[in-house]
Structures are given as C-alpha cells and as structure tokens.
Write a protein that holds these residues in place. Structure first.
Motif, PDB file in Angstrom:
ATOM      1  N   ASP A  56       4.484 -26.678  39.272  1.00 41.53           N
ATOM      2  CA  ASP A  56       5.126 -27.992  39.393  1.00 41.53           C
ATOM      3  C   ASP A  56       6.109 -28.189  38.235  1.00 41.53           C
ATOM      4  OD1 ASP A  56       3.821 -29.579  37.117  1.00 41.53           O
ATOM      5  OD2 ASP A  56       2.051 -28.935  38.230  1.00 41.53           O
ATOM      6  N   PHE A  57       7.050 -29.119  38.420  1.00 46.30           N
ATOM      7  CA  PHE A  57       8.093 -29.357  37.426  1.00 46.30           C
ATOM      8  C   PHE A  57       7.525 -29.714  36.052  1.00 46.30           C
ATOM      9  CE2 PHE A  57      11.376 -29.807  40.776  1.00 46.30           C
ATOM     10  CZ  PHE A  57      12.411 -29.125  40.156  1.00 46.30           C
ATOM     11  N   GLU A  58       6.496 -30.549  36.021  1.00 43.47           N
ATOM     12  CA  GLU A  58       5.941 -30.958  34.733  1.00 43.47           C
ATOM     13  C   GLU A  58       5.420 -29.743  33.956  1.00 43.47           C
ATOM     14  OE1 GLU A  58       3.203 -34.416  32.782  1.00 43.47           O
ATOM     15  OE2 GLU A  58       2.601 -33.722  34.775  1.00 43.47           O
ATOM     16  N   THR A  59       4.646 -28.902  34.611  1.00 44.42           N
ATOM     17  CA  THR A  59       4.111 -27.703  33.969  1.00 44.42           C
ATOM     18  C   THR A  59       5.234 -26.737  33.613  1.00 44.42           C
ATOM     19  OG1 THR A  59       2.062 -27.957  35.231  1.00 44.42           O
ATOM     20  CG2 THR A  59       2.469 -25.799  34.238  1.00 44.42           C
ATOM     21  N   PHE A  60       6.196 -26.594  34.521  1.00 44.22           N
ATOM     22  CA  PHE A  60       7.324 -25.688  34.304  1.00 44.22           C
ATOM     23  C   PHE A  60       8.045 -26.014  32.994  1.00 44.22           C
ATOM     24  CE2 PHE A  60      11.811 -24.460  35.035  1.00 44.22           C
ATOM     25  CZ  PHE A  60      11.642 -23.106  35.311  1.00 44.22           C
ATOM     26  N   PHE A  61       8.315 -27.298  32.767  1.00 44.35           N
ATOM     27  CA  PHE A  61       9.021 -27.683  31.547  1.00 44.35           C
ATOM     28  C   PHE A  61       8.098 -27.776  30.339  1.00 44.35           C
ATOM     29  CE2 PHE A  61      12.395 -28.991  34.520  1.00 44.35           C
ATOM     30  CZ  PHE A  61      13.458 -28.325  33.915  1.00 44.35           C
ATOM     31  N   THR A  62       6.872 -28.222  30.523  1.00 40.63           N
ATOM     32  CA  THR A  62       5.927 -28.327  29.405  1.00 40.63           C
ATOM     33  C   THR A  62       5.608 -26.955  28.830  1.00 40.63           C
ATOM     34  OG1 THR A  62       4.951 -30.306  30.387  1.00 40.63           O
ATOM     35  CG2 THR A  62       3.643 -29.169  28.730  1.00 40.63           C
ATOM     36  N   GLU A  63       5.514 -25.947  29.691  1.00 35.37           N
ATOM     37  CA  GLU A  63       5.160 -24.602  29.259  1.00 35.37           C
ATOM     38  C   GLU A  63       6.371 -23.695  29.063  1.00 35.37           C
ATOM     39  OE1 GLU A  63       2.170 -23.121  31.974  1.00 35.37           O
ATOM     40  OE2 GLU A  63       0.749 -24.682  31.381  1.00 35.37           O
ATOM     41  N   ALA A  64       7.565 -24.254  29.158  1.00 36.45           N
ATOM     42  CA  ALA A  64       8.781 -23.447  28.973  1.00 36.45           C
ATOM     43  C   ALA A  64       8.742 -22.765  27.607  1.00 36.45           C
ATOM     44  CB  ALA A  64      10.018 -24.330  29.097  1.00 36.45           C
ATOM     45  N   PRO A  65       9.089 -21.488  27.567  1.00 34.71           N
ATOM     46  CA  PRO A  65       9.018 -20.744  26.308  1.00 34.71           C
ATOM     47  C   PRO A  65       9.861 -21.344  25.178  1.00 34.71           C
ATOM     48  CG  PRO A  65       9.319 -19.239  28.142  1.00 34.71           C
ATOM     49  CD  PRO A  65       9.456 -20.634  28.689  1.00 34.71           C
ATOM     50  N   GLN A  66      11.079 -21.771  25.484  1.00 33.78           N
ATOM     51  CA  GLN A  66      11.959 -22.292  24.435  1.00 33.78           C
ATOM     52  C   GLN A  66      13.052 -23.133  25.080  1.00 33.78           C
ATOM     53  OE1 GLN A  66      11.961 -21.859  20.893  1.00 33.78           O
ATOM     54  NE2 GLN A  66      13.486 -23.456  21.105  1.00 33.78           N
ATOM     55  N   LEU A  67      12.857 -24.439  25.108  1.00 33.54           N
ATOM     56  CA  LEU A  67      13.902 -25.303  25.653  1.00 33.54           C
ATOM     57  C   LEU A  67      15.134 -25.161  24.761  1.00 33.54           C
ATOM     58  CD1 LEU A  67      11.781 -28.441  26.565  1.00 33.54           C
ATOM     59  CD2 LEU A  67      12.788 -26.775  28.142  1.00 33.54           C
ATOM     60  N   ASN A  68      16.272 -24.936  25.386  1.00 32.68           N
ATOM     61  CA  ASN A  68      17.496 -24.666  24.641  1.00 32.68           C
ATOM     62  C   ASN A  68      17.924 -25.889  23.838  1.00 32.68           C
ATOM     63  OD1 ASN A  68      20.328 -24.213  23.975  1.00 32.68           O
ATOM     64  ND2 ASN A  68      20.172 -22.464  25.354  1.00 32.68           N
ATOM     65  N   PRO A  69      18.107 -25.744  22.518  1.00 34.68           N
ATOM     66  CA  PRO A  69      18.504 -26.893  21.710  1.00 34.68           C
ATOM     67  C   PRO A  69      19.873 -27.459  22.106  1.00 34.68           C
ATOM     68  CG  PRO A  69      18.375 -24.892  20.361  1.00 34.68           C
ATOM     69  CD  PRO A  69      17.902 -24.536  21.733  1.00 34.68           C
ATOM     70  N   GLU A  93      14.458 -33.552  31.266  1.00 33.99           N
ATOM     71  CA  GLU A  93      14.619 -32.100  31.462  1.00 33.99           C
ATOM     72  C   GLU A  93      14.967 -31.784  32.918  1.00 33.99           C
ATOM     73  OE1 GLU A  93      14.869 -30.328  28.838  1.00 33.99           O
ATOM     74  OE2 GLU A  93      13.939 -31.747  27.461  1.00 33.99           O
ATOM     75  N   ILE A  94      14.300 -32.444  33.845  1.00 34.04           N
ATOM     76  CA  ILE A  94      14.588 -32.241  35.270  1.00 34.04           C
ATOM     77  C   ILE A  94      16.036 -32.625  35.560  1.00 34.04           C
ATOM     78  CG2 ILE A  94      14.064 -33.040  37.620  1.00 34.04           C
ATOM     79  CD1 ILE A  94      11.112 -33.423  36.617  1.00 34.04           C
ATOM     80  N   ARG A  95      16.467 -33.737  35.015  1.00 29.06           N
ATOM     81  CA  ARG A  95      17.840 -34.213  35.253  1.00 29.06           C
ATOM     82  C   ARG A  95      18.880 -33.347  34.550  1.00 29.06           C
ATOM     83  NH1 ARG A  95      16.822 -36.204  39.937  1.00 29.06           N
ATOM     84  NH2 ARG A  95      15.705 -38.169  39.899  1.00 29.06           N
ATOM     85  N   TYR A  96      18.525 -32.765  33.387  1.00 27.13           N
ATOM     86  CA  TYR A  96      19.424 -31.801  32.762  1.00 27.13           C
ATOM     87  C   TYR A  96      19.674 -30.641  33.733  1.00 27.13           C
ATOM     88  CZ  TYR A  96      19.068 -33.566  27.869  1.00 27.13           C
ATOM     89  OH  TYR A  96      19.139 -34.286  26.708  1.00 27.13           O
ATOM     90  N   LEU A  97      18.600 -30.136  34.327  1.00 28.37           N
ATOM     91  CA  LEU A  97      18.734 -29.035  35.278  1.00 28.37           C
ATOM     92  C   LEU A  97      19.586 -29.460  36.471  1.00 28.37           C
ATOM     93  CD1 LEU A  97      18.151 -26.215  36.301  1.00 28.37           C
ATOM     94  CD2 LEU A  97      15.914 -27.032  37.103  1.00 28.37           C
TER      95      LEU A  97
END
Length: 116
Positions: A56-69, A93-97
């Motif tokens: 799911d989106f929440e897990t996808f972004f929460t567990e992302a290895p390194q959100l790009n600064p 984060e979802i809206r950034y994508l």
C-alpha cells in the motif's frame, strides 16, 4: 477520522495507470520507474518487489530506502491543492509522485523532472 483511502491502496493498482498516462503522451514505463526510484530510493529490483507484494502507498513511502531530499523542490498543483501546502507527510509524498508523473506526461525533460 480514518485514514485516506489512498494510504491503503496498493501502488500496484495505480502503477499501470501512471504508465498508461505517460505512454499516451509518447513517454515510457522506464521513465516512470526512473521517477519512482529517484523519489523513493528504491532500486529497480526493489520497486518490482513492492509492486508484486501489492504494497500500500503508506507502507511504500514509510519504508522507502531514501526519500530524495530534492523532492521538496517539487512545486505545483495536484487535485487543486499546491503540493508544497500539503501538511500530512504521506499524502504529500503521494502528491509529489502524482506531480512528477504529470510533468512526464506533459513532455517535460527528465533532467527538469528530477530537479537536476
């Protein structure tokens, strides 16, 4: 109030829509993957695993290895709301994508999309 339905939606459910949107405009799945990997830090292999697991989106972004600064440089409106004004972190984060996919579909150069 419960979580927004986007949080529990599988990224694998939306991914083909992203690809279809950009392919209609002459862009490619490879470019979609590049954007997602740039934003989240997932490798191509890790992205494939997340899609297969129906994460799911929440897990996808929460567990992302390194959100790009550099993602904070993303500006503009998605669904009538400026992305920089979204206070809820996962929704932002979802809206950034979403915004990056929109830019790809509109023909923007990858260097500009990836804020280089």
């Amino acid at each position: 109030m419960g979580k927004h339905h986007l949080y529990t939606m599988s990224i694998a459910r939306v991914y083909p829509l992203y690809v279809a949107k950009v392919e209609k405009k002459g862009r490619t799945k490879i470019e979609v993957d590049e954007i997602i990997c740039w934003l989240t830090g997932y490798s191509q292999k890790e992205l494939k695993i997340q899609l297969e697991k129906q994460t799911d989106f929440e897990t996808f972004f929460t567990e992302a290895p390194q959100l790009n600064p550099s993602r904070t440089l993303i500006k503009g409106v998605v669904c009538g709301v400026p992305v920089e004004n979204i206070e809820e972190p996962i929704m932002r984060e979802i809206r950034y994508l979403d915004k990056l996919i929109d830019e790809l579909a509109k023909g923007k150069a990858m260097d500009k999309i990836l804020r280089k």
